[in-house]
Design a protein around this motif. Sequence first.
Motif, PDB file in Angstrom:
ATOM      1  N   ASN A   1       8.052  12.026   6.397  1.00 55.95           N
ATOM      2  CA  ASN A   1       8.171  13.024   6.000  1.00 55.95           C
ATOM      3  C   ASN A   1       8.624  13.282   3.935  1.00 55.95           C
ATOM      4  N   LEU A   2       7.563  12.466   3.395  1.00 54.87           N
ATOM      5  CA  LEU A   2       7.904  12.192   2.182  1.00 54.87           C
ATOM      6  C   LEU A   2       6.714  12.589   1.299  1.00 54.87           C
ATOM      7  N   ILE A   3       5.178  12.618   1.911  1.00 52.44           N
ATOM      8  CA  ILE A   3       4.520  13.057   1.282  1.00 52.44           C
ATOM      9  C   ILE A   3       3.962  13.683   2.498  1.00 52.44           C
ATOM     10  N   ASP A   4       3.262  15.219   2.168  1.00 54.69           N
ATOM     11  CA  ASP A   4       1.801  15.947   2.653  1.00 54.69           C
ATOM     12  C   ASP A   4       0.582  15.695   1.655  1.00 54.69           C
ATOM     13  N   MET A   5      -0.422  15.078   1.103  1.00 60.31           N
ATOM     14  CA  MET A   5      -1.582  14.892   1.309  1.00 60.31           C
ATOM     15  C   MET A   5      -2.660  15.463   2.079  1.00 60.31           C
TER      16      MET A   5
ATOM     17  N   ASN B   1      -6.069   6.527   4.150  1.00 62.00           N
ATOM     18  CA  ASN B   1      -5.148   7.343   5.378  1.00 62.00           C
ATOM     19  C   ASN B   1      -4.707   7.026   6.329  1.00 62.00           C
ATOM     20  N   ARG B   2      -4.201   5.929   7.040  1.00 62.99           N
ATOM     21  CA  ARG B   2      -3.859   5.331   7.295  1.00 62.99           C
ATOM     22  C   ARG B   2      -2.432   5.219   7.317  1.00 62.99           C
ATOM     23  N   THR B   3      -2.139   4.827   5.766  1.00 63.81           N
ATOM     24  CA  THR B   3      -0.603   5.013   5.059  1.00 63.81           C
ATOM     25  C   THR B   3      -0.542   6.465   4.510  1.00 63.81           C
ATOM     26  N   LEU B   4      -1.736   7.648   4.188  1.00 62.70           N
ATOM     27  CA  LEU B   4      -1.202   8.604   3.957  1.00 62.70           C
ATOM     28  C   LEU B   4      -0.173   8.903   5.312  1.00 62.70           C
ATOM     29  N   ARG B   5      -0.667   8.696   6.025  1.00 63.11           N
ATOM     30  CA  ARG B   5      -0.494   9.332   7.597  1.00 63.11           C
ATOM     31  C   ARG B   5       0.881   8.892   7.653  1.00 63.11           C
ATOM     32  N   ILE B   6       1.627   7.639   7.403  1.00 63.98           N
ATOM     33  CA  ILE B   6       2.724   7.418   8.307  1.00 63.98           C
ATOM     34  C   ILE B   6       3.411   7.878   6.828  1.00 63.98           C
ATOM     35  N   LEU B   7       3.115   8.275   5.372  1.00 61.65           N
ATOM     36  CA  LEU B   7       3.775   8.467   4.450  1.00 61.65           C
ATOM     37  C   LEU B   7       4.297  10.553   5.220  1.00 61.65           C
TER      38      LEU B   7
ATOM     39  N   ALA C   1       0.874  -1.112  -0.109  1.00 61.48           N
ATOM     40  CA  ALA C   1       0.036  -0.509  -0.228  1.00 61.48           C
ATOM     41  C   ALA C   1       0.409   1.413   0.192  1.00 61.48           C
ATOM     42  N   LYS C   2       1.638   1.472   0.599  1.00 60.66           N
ATOM     43  CA  LYS C   2       2.984   2.057   1.020  1.00 60.66           C
ATOM     44  C   LYS C   2       3.758   2.489  -0.218  1.00 60.66           C
ATOM     45  N   GLU C   3       4.704   1.864  -1.250  1.00 63.32           N
ATOM     46  CA  GLU C   3       4.638   1.770  -2.087  1.00 63.32           C
ATOM     47  C   GLU C   3       3.379   2.517  -3.423  1.00 63.32           C
ATOM     48  N   ARG C   4       2.572   1.972  -3.036  1.00 66.60           N
ATOM     49  CA  ARG C   4       1.428   1.890  -4.494  1.00 66.60           C
ATOM     50  C   ARG C   4       1.552   3.933  -4.170  1.00 66.60           C
ATOM     51  N   ILE C   5       0.580   4.070  -3.215  1.00 68.88           N
ATOM     52  CA  ILE C   5       0.537   5.518  -2.920  1.00 68.88           C
ATOM     53  C   ILE C   5       1.719   6.350  -3.109  1.00 68.88           C
ATOM     54  N   ALA C   6       2.661   5.795  -2.900  1.00 72.11           N
ATOM     55  CA  ALA C   6       3.864   6.715  -3.339  1.00 72.11           C
ATOM     56  C   ALA C   6       4.209   6.437  -4.813  1.00 72.11           C
ATOM     57  N   HIS C   7       3.754   5.691  -5.754  1.00 73.77           N
ATOM     58  CA  HIS C   7       4.243   5.122  -6.813  1.00 73.77           C
ATOM     59  C   HIS C   7       3.389   6.140  -7.479  1.00 73.77           C
TER      60      HIS C   7
END
Lengths: 263, 263
Positions: free
Chosen positions: A222-226, A212-218, A165-171
């Motif tokens: 300090n990788l993404i702020d959406m 939502n969970r994954t966005l918070r982790i990102l 999930a983390k990789e998918r969102i980042a990608h």
Amino acid sequence: MADSENATGAQDPGAELDSHSPDDREFSFGATLDWRRLDQIQALGTRQSAVNKPTTVLRQGQIAASFYILVDGWGLRYRQLGDGRRQILSFLLPGDPVTLSALSPRRLAHSVQLLPDCVVSEFDADAVAEKLHGSEYLQACVNASYEHELAMADELLTNLGRRSAKERIAHLMLEFDSRLKLRGADHNRDISMPLRQRHLADALGLTTIHVNRTLRILRNENLIDMRGGILRILERDRLIALAKFDAAYLSAGTANGIDAGEH
Amino acid sequence: MADSENATGAQDPGAELDSHSPDDREFSFGATLDWRRLDQIQALGTRQSAVNKPTTVLRQGQIAASFYILVDGWGLRYRQLGDGRRQILSFLLPGDPVTLSALSPRRLAHSVQLLPDCVVSEFDADAVAEKLHGSEYLQACVNASYEHELAMADELLTNLGRRSAKERIAHLMLEFDSRLKLRGADHNRDISMPLRQRHLADALGLTTIHVNRTLRILRNENLIDMRGGILRILERDRLIALAKFDAAYLSAGTANGIDAGEH
DNA sequence: CGAAGACTTGACGGCGGTCAACATTGGTGG
DNA sequence: CCACCAATGTTGACCGCCGTCAAGTCTTCG
């Protein structure tokens, strides 16, 4: 392992599209497959309109009457599963054609929704299809766009099949960033984006809750702020490493020749 | 909210491909997009060859020199992730073109492997690309095939994003069955299939172990029996219901008009 | 007969789904 | 300007599907 071919980045795929029969040159799409130039063909009778609330312009099962070009804003191609489940197949960005499928007189296999604050050019689908027959240049553009769409579909497949999930969102976020830049958008690190967490979920095979969970982790990392319709890419290098992102597929070609033995 | 459009089902998509300029008719592909007819163009210099062990004929990152038609046997399009992970993007069946991408002079974004006991026709990629320019009919075939490939990619996306392991496998098996039938293969319920459980896993975003578990469940429930290179569909109706399979996407159009409110 | 690959099965654990609250935001009308 | 409502976002508890690890068995072929 693999021959390291330096990313020149300056490659110019699709450039050959500009060197076709000169009589076609009234509408040069250029290497970035930016279909907004189609407006230049007066004979097709451009009709621009603004969209300020979510609007489904094409519906799966129907035969398209219009062919659109997305001039500004975001859209999405999706498929409905009957029991309410939805799969987003791709996102449409400024310059994208709204479904090449509209150029063939068949039932659509997907729907297209435009999100708020879109501007589209509308053409008569038959007229554009007719124009295609006479123009080798336009045909080449269509083929190149098909290649582009297939490449993005393949990348999303890889995303869903083989990444977390983390990789998918980042990608996906990096894809947005790259696509916008290729089309000439000059954002620094803030991207205005009307997508909700639901959209990411429906595209990436996740639930909104997990997005939502994954966005918070990102964000914590300090990788993404959406948030609030703004996508901010914070540390691009680390993000690229995390997602194993290689923008090559966006220019309809891949630079790294990965080799593996048979089997 | 929307008009309920009855599923006529009797439409014949692609049929218009047969009614083009008569000078092209030396190679009629028909409505099923069976590219094996390309052999009829003597000028392209067909070269048939048999493949009896897994062979990667096209590799991602390279520029294709040859364009193949799969005459018999199975193949697969896949992408490699560098760290060993692999995603199979689509399976190739008899009559399929081996990568439309080979017709454009760009780096391939995927590799293609042929499985044992294949027969392929090999053409010079440039020659076919050249032939394309002169033939509106061939162009229409290419476009229709692009549509077909995109439709299958979209369906696989839906599979990966929104279906369980059991549904995914059931769905893929039904797709094989339908595609073979559309190409005129006359199997009853037994399909000869060289795919291993690894292939299903790499296509469906699963592990071989879980594919194995799920296949056993499907066998216990008398739905599918896939062993020893033979796929046997036992109770088709229950299988279709389980997988929510709708073959419409295989004929590049969808018959059911699913309607949903905006939003 | 030996080796390599494919298939099988069980134990265990984690990623991500489900359920249930609740907070926040934005738009609408009183 | 505020009350209200719907949509979206947030957080926690719990659990199940599917991945991982490990140990086999079966098949094929040299």
